[in-house]
Design an enzyme around this catalytic site. Structure first.
Site, PDB file in Angstrom:
ATOM      1  N   SER A   1    -114.640  51.235  17.835  1.00  0.00           N
ATOM      2  CA  SER A   1    -114.145  49.866  18.011  1.00  0.00           C
ATOM      3  C   SER A   1    -112.663  49.735  17.686  1.00  0.00           C
ATOM      4  CB  SER A   1    -114.954  48.895  17.136  1.00  0.00           C
ATOM      5  OG  SER A   1    -114.748  49.157  15.757  1.00  0.00           O
ATOM      6  N   HIS A   2    -112.096  50.712  16.947  1.00  0.00           N
ATOM      7  CA  HIS A   2    -110.681  50.642  16.578  1.00  0.00           C
ATOM      8  C   HIS A   2    -109.908  51.877  17.034  1.00  0.00           C
ATOM      9  CE1 HIS A   2    -112.191  47.431  14.054  1.00  0.00           C
ATOM     10  NE2 HIS A   2    -110.954  47.052  13.822  1.00  0.00           N
TER      11      HIS A   2
ATOM     12  N   GLU B   1    -116.737  45.256  17.672  1.00  0.00           N
ATOM     13  CA  GLU B   1    -118.111  45.698  17.935  1.00  0.00           C
ATOM     14  C   GLU B   1    -118.799  44.759  18.924  1.00  0.00           C
ATOM     15  OE1 GLU B   1    -119.678  48.356  17.080  1.00  0.00           O
ATOM     16  OE2 GLU B   1    -118.222  49.208  15.676  1.00  0.00           O
TER      17      GLU B   1
END
Length: 340
Positions: free
Chosen positions: A47-48, A188
């Site tokens: 997600s990052h 997410e």
């Protein structure tokens, strides 16, 4: 079934740097952003990781970040460093202020770094882990845009407001955690939306204030804090410490960058670095080894240490390469190669 593309760390870094510089980020900013998101992708923080390149480009297109901003670093007090990011990405400001933060922590035992006027999109753990690798105990926090309802509420007011901590371990990787005070990071939910998957019913509420499993409704509504009132209180603490305390804004006073260039995505970040040697002197090594009892007891119960999964992923990536979903890889290569 999701299929993946495997890249070496060098290939992932090159892809990131090419995309960022193609759309206007200066080389120093592109390098700082690349170091962060490739490290996160290497540790399977999807997600990052490289996924964030899409929002980096979109934010730049919408006027939400200054791509060539030069941070201004100030030595303001014996234990205080200030870094004005000048509406640039927070990562370059951190990297340029980090040497002075380290020096002050080692001299005075504790030091604070306040980063102001920054575009922040990234994971915090690489920053605190880098300080723990230097033997310091580190804490970092930042507010974000109003995506989260306070416990008992139903409308966005708080940010996802992540908190990160890292503890040095002799001869071992630091003990590190990094989590949003919302049930999950907003990324997410975005990944679930992109994959066409539903979300758990305790992540968010829709615009009607009712629980939802639809990521689209969740993104239009409000995310929820973890631990109800406990997570809400922690989130408010982060708003205060990384907002008014350092002369910056609250999360609901910011807005994501928009196509109309009407956003205001800049806010603050606070880092705290503590030198255990200044506290403990010659007994420091004894007490750091003593701390290992806690980690050993956790593992003895069959439980997992925070960051343990990341370090396992890091080893896999070193052996077999960095994996990203094929659809994301195709999207990134199109972003790199599309006519401007």
């Amino acid at each position: 079934m999701t299929t993946f593309v495997t890249l070496t760390q060098e290939e992932a870094s090159q892809l990131s740097h090419e995309i960022l510089t193609r759309y206007g980020y200066s080389r120093p900013h592109a390098a700082a952003i690349t170091r962060n998101i490739v490290a996160v992708q290497r540790d399977e923080g999807h997600s990052h990781g490289l996924y964030r390149l899409i929002s980096c480009v979109e934010t730049l297109r919408r006027g939400g970040v200054s791509p060539d901003a030069v941070p201004r670093i100030e030595d303001t007090a014996p234990s205080v460093v200030r870094a004005d990011a000048n509406n640039g990405c927070s990562l370059l400001a951190f990297e340029q202020a980090r040497p002075l933060l380290l020096d002050k922590a080692r001299t005075n035992g504790i030091a604070l770094l306040a980063i102001n006027n920054s575009f922040h999109f990234s994971a915090l753990w690489p920053e605190v882990e880098s300080l723990a690798e230097e033997g310091l105990v580190a804490l970092a926090m930042t507010p974000s845009h109003a995506f989260v309802a306070p416990a008992g509420g139903s409308r966005p007011l708080l940010g996802t407001n992540p908190l990160a901590f890292s503890w040095p371990r002799p001869g071992r990787d630091p003990f590190t955690f990094d989590f949003a005070t919302s049930m999950v990071a907003r990324g997410e939910i975005e990944l679930h939306r992109r994959a066409g998957k539903s979300i758990p019913d305790n992540w968010a509420v829709g615009e009607d204030g009712l629980s939802t499993t639809d990521p689209e409704e969740a993104l239009r509504g409000a995310m929820l804090t973890f631990g109800a009132y406990k997570g809400s209180a922690l989130s408010m603490m982060i708003e205060l410490l990384a907002g008014p305390l350092i002369g910056d804004v609250l999360g609901h006073e910011t807005r994501p960058a928009t196509a109309e260039n009407s956003g205001r995505p800049w806010h603050g970040e606070l880092l705290i670095a503590i030198d255990p040697h200044k506290l403990l002197g010659d007994t420091m090594h004894y007490h750091l080894e003593h701390a290992e009892i806690l980690f050993e007891e956790v593992l003895a119960q069959g439980a997992r240490l925070p960051s343990q999964r990341r370090y396992e992923a890091r080893m896999r990536s070193k052996e077999t390469g960095i994996n990203i979903p094929e659809a994301l890889y195709q999207e990134l290569t199109m972003l790199r190669d599309a006519p401007l």
